[in-house]
Design an enzyme around this catalytic site. Structure first.
Site, PDB file in Angstrom:
ATOM      1  N   ARG A 346     -17.179  -0.329   0.554  1.00 20.98           N
ATOM      2  CA  ARG A 346     -16.519  -0.258   1.867  1.00 20.98           C
ATOM      3  C   ARG A 346     -16.451   1.180   2.370  1.00 20.98           C
ATOM      4  NH1 ARG A 346     -13.046  -3.499   5.388  1.00 20.98           N
ATOM      5  NH2 ARG A 346     -13.472  -5.325   4.118  1.00 20.98           N
ATOM      6  N   GLU A 750      -4.731  -2.558   8.095  1.00 21.51           N
ATOM      7  CA  GLU A 750      -5.393  -1.356   7.590  1.00 21.51           C
ATOM      8  C   GLU A 750      -5.905  -0.399   8.667  1.00 21.51           C
ATOM      9  OE1 GLU A 750      -7.459  -2.755   3.474  1.00 21.51           O
ATOM     10  OE2 GLU A 750      -8.071  -3.804   5.291  1.00 21.51           O
TER      11      GLU A 750
END
Length: 808
Positions: A346, A750
Site C-alpha cells: 500500500r 484513514e
C-alpha cells in the site's frame, strides 16, 4: 485532543469557522432527528462514554473463580534459549498454572498471513526483546505479574539486526515478497529529463497508544466450547487463531466485541496473542481467564507503524513538471511477516499521492529485523508512501524556485486524459485534487499569507514561520480482494423496534451510529427504535477486519441489503392487505402510508407477524469492480479515491527547535457524508494523530534492541497544548461519490490522517528561510526539536558557505 472549531450543529449540517482555541469554549448541540443518514446524529454510545458507563473488557463482571494471566518476556533481541527454570514461578503465591509451548494442544502459531513464522510462545529462539516465552496463570493479576519476574532463563546471544541500515548491510531476508510497480521506462526517462534530483528520506514509526490496552477474557463452555470477549478489530481472525491453538473447529469458538477503547490498526492482528493465551488457560483450567496487558508490556510486545527509508530519483523540467520517478521504499518490518507485505504494497500504491508520473518504477523492501513485528496502523503504509511523493514535490519546488503549491497543481492527475493512469495501471476516474487545493488556497488566503510569512521571516531573527498546503488522494478498499465483503443480521420485533448486528467493530469512530442511521433512513424510524448489538462471530460469521477505511462502506451496504429484504416483504404484504399498488406504499416519519391509509410502523409489523411474514433477514455485500494481481503489479485495487487538502501554518524557534502549529485549514471530501458531525470529528482527530506521527512521536531502541520509549513518560503523543491555535475543518459541498457506496458517502477513517503532512512541510518551509529558500531542507520525520535543530544548523552552514564563496 484537537479542539473542534465546529459551530452548533442543528441536525442537518455541520459548518465551521476560524476560532481561537485558547479563548473560545465551544459546544456541539445534536438534536434528535428522524431520517437517518446524512444527519449529525449523536454517537450511539456517546452518553455512555462521557458518563463512564461504557463497558470495555476490563469492565465486564468477573465470573466466579476468574483467573488472571501475565506473560513472561524475552530479555534478548535475538538469542537461542538454553534453559528455562520456572520452579520459583510455579511455587509463587497464587499461581495455578504456568503455560509454555508444551501446553498448546494445537498449533503454536498466530501468523495472520499463513506463513507460520509467528509462534504464540517462543520455544528455541527468541527474535526480539519482549517476545512472549511463557505465561503465568494466577488467582489475581498482581500475583501473576509478581510470579513472572521469578523466571530464570539462559540465553546464547545471536547477531541482532535492528534497523533498515543494518538489514541492508547484512543482506537481511525480506519477510514478504518485494513488489515492483512500473509503467514506461523510468531509467531511460530519468537520463533524458532536463533536470534531476535524488535523495533519501527517513520516516519514523508510531505507537498506536490506544486508550484501552490489549485485553481478552475467555469463558469455557460445555463440549469444548469457548466464548472470548476480545478487544479486537478482526473477530473472525481471532476466532480462527484460537481454534488453531486449541485444535478445535471454529464453530466451537465465539468471539464478541462490544466496543474497543481505540484500535488504529493495533488490534487487527495484535489482539490475537492475548485472546489465544486467555482461551488456552481457560481450556486447561476449566475456569474463566482474563489477560489485560500492562501499558509497558503492551508497548514492548506489540508492533507499531512501520518506519521507512525512502530512496528517490526524480526527473523534471524547468516548469516543474515530473518526467520520471524511481523510488525504493524500505521498511523495518520486525521479526515476522504479520501484515508487512500488504503494508509495504500500500505504500507503493500511494507513492504517487495525487500526482501523475509519466515513467515510473516503485519498489518495496520489507526487511526482517529483530524488533517488534510491525503491523497495521491507520493508513496502512499509505501515509509513508505519500510522504515520499510530497518530498519529490518539495525537491522540485526548491530546485525551480516555484511555490510548492504550483508544482503540486501542475502535476496532479487529469481524469479523461493521457495523464490519468497510476503506476499500478488503474485509471483515476474522479481526480478532484487540483480543484480542492485551489478552493482551499482561496478560502484560507494561502497566497497572501505566504507572502506575509516571508516578510516576517526577514525581520525575525530566531522565530521563523512556515506554511504549506498539501493534498491527499487515498484509495479505498482492501488490497486483499477477499476481505472486501461483509454480512449483517437485522431483526424487527413485533413492537416495531429493530435490532442490528453486523461484522464491523466499534472503536470510537462512530461505525455503529452510522449503521443505526442506515436503518433509520430506510424504515423512517427514530434512533431510539434501533439497537446495535455487540459484534459476534456467532451472529455474523466470516467477518472482515474493521480496517482499510471500509467499515461503513462494507457493513453499511450489508445492513442496507438486510433491511431492503425485510422492507420488500412488508411492502408486498401491505399492498395486499390494504389493497393498494406497491408503489403507493411509503415509509414516512409519521408512519407507513398505504394509499390513503396511514399505519403506525409498529401496527404494520404486528399485522405482518400475524400474517406469518418473516421479520428477520441477513444481508451481504461484496465490493464491485475491484481486482489486483500482485505478480504483475497491475489491477484495480480500489473502488474509488477519497480526496482532501490541508493548509498548515507553524512557528519554529530555531534556537530550541520547538514548534507551534498556529493555524490549520482542512477541506475534505467525504462524499455525501453519512454523519457530518462524526466525520468532522474523525478528520480533526486524524489530523492531530498524523501531525503527532510526523513531529512529536519518536520510537527509540537501544543497541541491545530494547524499546526505550515504552510508556507515556518517554513517548510523547500530542496533547491539548499541541493542537492548532486556529483549526478550521470543512466538508466538500455537493460531492457525492460517483460509485454506488452506501448513500454515496466516502470513507473518512484513514484519508484525513495524511493531512498531518502539511505540518511537516510547513516546518520545512520555515527552516528553508535560513538559506533564503534556496535549498530543500530535506527534513526527516519525526521532526522533533532535535531533528529541527540539526536541519536548521545544516541550512545555516549552507547559507554561510554561500556567503564565504560568494555564491548566489
Amino acid at each position: 485532543m484537537a479542539g473542534p472549531s465546529t459551530e452548533v450543529i442543528d441536525g442537518t449540517k455541520a459548518e465551521t469557522k476560524a476560532l481561537d482555541a485558547r479563548s473560545v469554549s465551544q459546544r456541539i448541540s445534536l438534536k434528535p432527528v428522524r431520517g437517518g443518514a446524512s444527519q449529525s446524529l449523536r454517537h450511539e454510545s456517546g452518553i455512555l462514554h462521557v458518563s463512564g458507563a461504557a463497558t470495555y473488557i476490563d469492565d465486564l463482571p468477573e465470573p466466579k473463580g476468574l483467573l488472571h494471566l501475565a506473560p513472561g518476556l524475552s530479555t534478548r533481541a535475538h538469542a537461542r534459549i538454553l534453559s528455562i527454570d520456572l520452579g520459583a514461578v510455579r511455587a509463587a503465591s497464587g499461581v495455578v498454572l504456568v503455560l509454555t509451548t508444551k501446553d498448546i494442544p494445537g498449533h503454536n502459531d498466530v501468523s495472520p498471513v499463513g506463513k507460520h513464522d509467528e509462534p504464540l510462545l517462543a520455544e528455541d529462539i527468541v527474535s526480539y526483546h519482549g517476545q512472549m516465552i511463557f505465561a503465568v496463570v494466577a488467582e489475581t493479576r498482581a500475583q501473576a505479574r509478581a510470579a513472572v519476574r521469578l523466571a530464570k532463563i539462559g540465553y546464547e546471544d545471536l547477531p541482532a539486526i535492528l534497523d533498515v541500515a543494518q538489514a541492508r548491510a547484512a543482506g537481511s531476508e525480506v519477510v514478504w515478497r518485494s513488489l515492483t510497480m512500473s509503467r514506461g521506462d523510468a531509467e531511460s526517462a530519468l537520463r533524458k529529463a532536463p533536470r534531476r534530483v535524488s535523495g533519501s528520506l527517513s520516516v519514523g514509526g508510531q505507537e498506536h497508544f490506544y486508550l484501552e490496552g490489549q485485553a481478552a477474557m475467555a469463558m469455557p463452555g460445555e463440549n469444548r466450547e469457548m466464548c472470548v470477549w476480545s478487544s479486537t478489530q478482526h473477530p473472525t481472525e481471532t476466532q480462527l487463531m484460537i481454534a488453531h491453538v486449541l485444535d478445535c473447529p471454529s464453530a466451537l469458538v465465539t468471539v464478541e466485541v462490544r466496543r474497543m477503547g481505540g484500535g488504529f490498526g493495533g488490534k487487527e492482528t495484535q489482539a490475537n496473542g492475548p485472546a489465544c493465551l486467555a482461551a488456552l488457560a481457560a481450556s486447561i483450567t476449566g475456569r474463566a481467564t482474563k489477560l489485560r496487558l500492562d501499558r509497558d508490556d503492551d508497548m514492548t510486545i506489540t508492533g507499531k507503524r512501520h518506519d521507512f527509508v525512502i530512496d528517490y530519483n526524480v526527473g523534471f523540467d524547468d516548469e516543474g513538471r515530473i518526467h520520471a520517478v524511481d523510488m525504493v521504499l524500505a521498511a523495518r518490518c520486525g521479526w515476522s511477516a504479520d501484515l508487512s507485505g500488504p503494508v509495504t504494497d500500500r505504500a507503493l500504491f500511494h507513492a504517487d499521492n495525487a500526482y501523475y508520473y509519466p515513467d515510473v518504477r516503485l519498489r518495496s523492501e520489507p526487511l526482517k529485523t529483530n524488533t517488534q513485528s510491525n503491523t497495521a496502523y491507520r493508513g496502512f503504509g499509505g501515509p509513508q508512501g505519500i510522504v515520499g511523493a510530497e518530498r519529490l514535490i518539495e525537491e522540485i519546488a526548491y530546485a525551480t524556485g516555484f511555490d510548492p503549491l504550483d508544482v503540486r497543481l501542475c502535476n496532479t492527475y487529469e481524469t479523461g486524459t493521457d495523464r490519468d493512469l497510476t503506476p499500478y495501471h488503474m485509471n483515476v476516474e474522479d481526480s478532484i485534487a487540483a480543484d480542492i487545493m485551489k478552493a482551499l488556497a482561496e478560502d484560507c488566503g494561502y497566497r497572501k499569507r505566504r507572502e506575509d510569512i516571508r516578510v516576517f521571516n526577514t525581520k525575525s531573527r530566531f522565530i521563523k514561520r512556515g506554511i504549506a498546503l498539501t493534498p491527499v488522494k487515498f484509495g479505498i478498499a482492501f488490497t486483499a480482494t477477499h476481505y472486501n465483503q461483509a454480512g449483517a443480521l437485522v431483526h424487527v420485533y413485533t413492537d416495531g423496534s429493530v435490532q442490528v448486528n453486523h461484522g464491523g467493530c466499534e472503536m470510537g469512530q462512530g461505525l455503529h451510529t452510522k449503521m443505526v442511521q442506515v436503518v433509520m433512513r430506510e424504515f423512517a424510524l427514530e434512533a431510539d427504535r434501533v439497537r446495535i448489538t455487540a459484534t459476534n462471530t456467532g451472529k455474523v460469521p466470516n467477518t472482515s477486519a474493521t480496517a482499510a477505511s471500509s467499515g461503513a462502506d462494507l457493513n453499511g451496504m450489508a445492513v442496507l441489503d438486510a433491511v431492503i429484504k425485510i422492507k420488500t416483504r412488508l411492502v408486498t404484504f401491505a399492498a395486499e392487505h390494504w389493497s393498494v399498488p406497491e408503489d403507493h406504499i411509503a415509509f414516512t416519519p409519521e408512519g407507513v402510508q398505504a394509499g390513503e391509509t396511514l399505519i403506525p410502523f409498529s401496527d404494520l409489523i404486528k399485522a405482518a407477524y400475524f400474517a406469518r411474514i418473516s421479520l428477520s433477514s441477513n444481508g451481504f455485500y461484496k465490493t464491485p469492480k475491484i481486482h489486483w494481481n500482485p505478480d504483475t503489479g497491475r489491477g484495480r485495487p480500489f473502488l474509488y479515491f477519497a480526496y482532501g487538502a490541508a493548509c498548515s501554518e507553524v512557528a519554529v524557534d530555531t534556537l530550541t527547535g520547538e514548534m507551534c502549529i498556529e493555524r490549520v485549514d482542512i477541506l475534505h471530501d467525504a462524499g455525501q457524508s453519512l454523519n457530518p458531525a462524526i466525520d468532522i470529528g474523525q478528520i480533526e482527530g486524524a489530523f492531530v494523530q498524523g501531525a503527532g506521527w510526523l513531529t512529536t512521536e519518536e520510537l527509540v531502541w537501544d543497541s541491545a534492541g530494547r524499546l526505550r520509549t515504552h510508556a507515556p513518560s518517554t513517548y510523547k503523543i500530542p496533547g491539548c497544548s499541541d493542537r492548532p491555535r486556529i483549526f478550521n475543518v470543512r466538508l466538500l459541498d455537493n460531492a457525492p461519490n460517483q460509485e454506488e457506496t452506501i448513500f454515496r458517502s466516502k470513507a473518512v477513517g484513514e484519508p484525513p490522517f495524511v493531512h498531518g503532512l502539511s505540518v511537516l512541510h510547513a516546518i520545512s518551509d520555515a527552516i528553508a528561510s535560513l538559506d533564503d529558500y534556496r535549498s530543500c531542507p530535506r527534513l526527516d520525520a519525526p521532526a522533533t526539536p532535535e531533528t529541527i535543530l540539526r536541519c536548521a544548523e545544516h541550512l545555516r552552514s549552507i547559507a554561510a558557505d554561500r556567503v564565504a564563496t560568494g555564491t548566489t
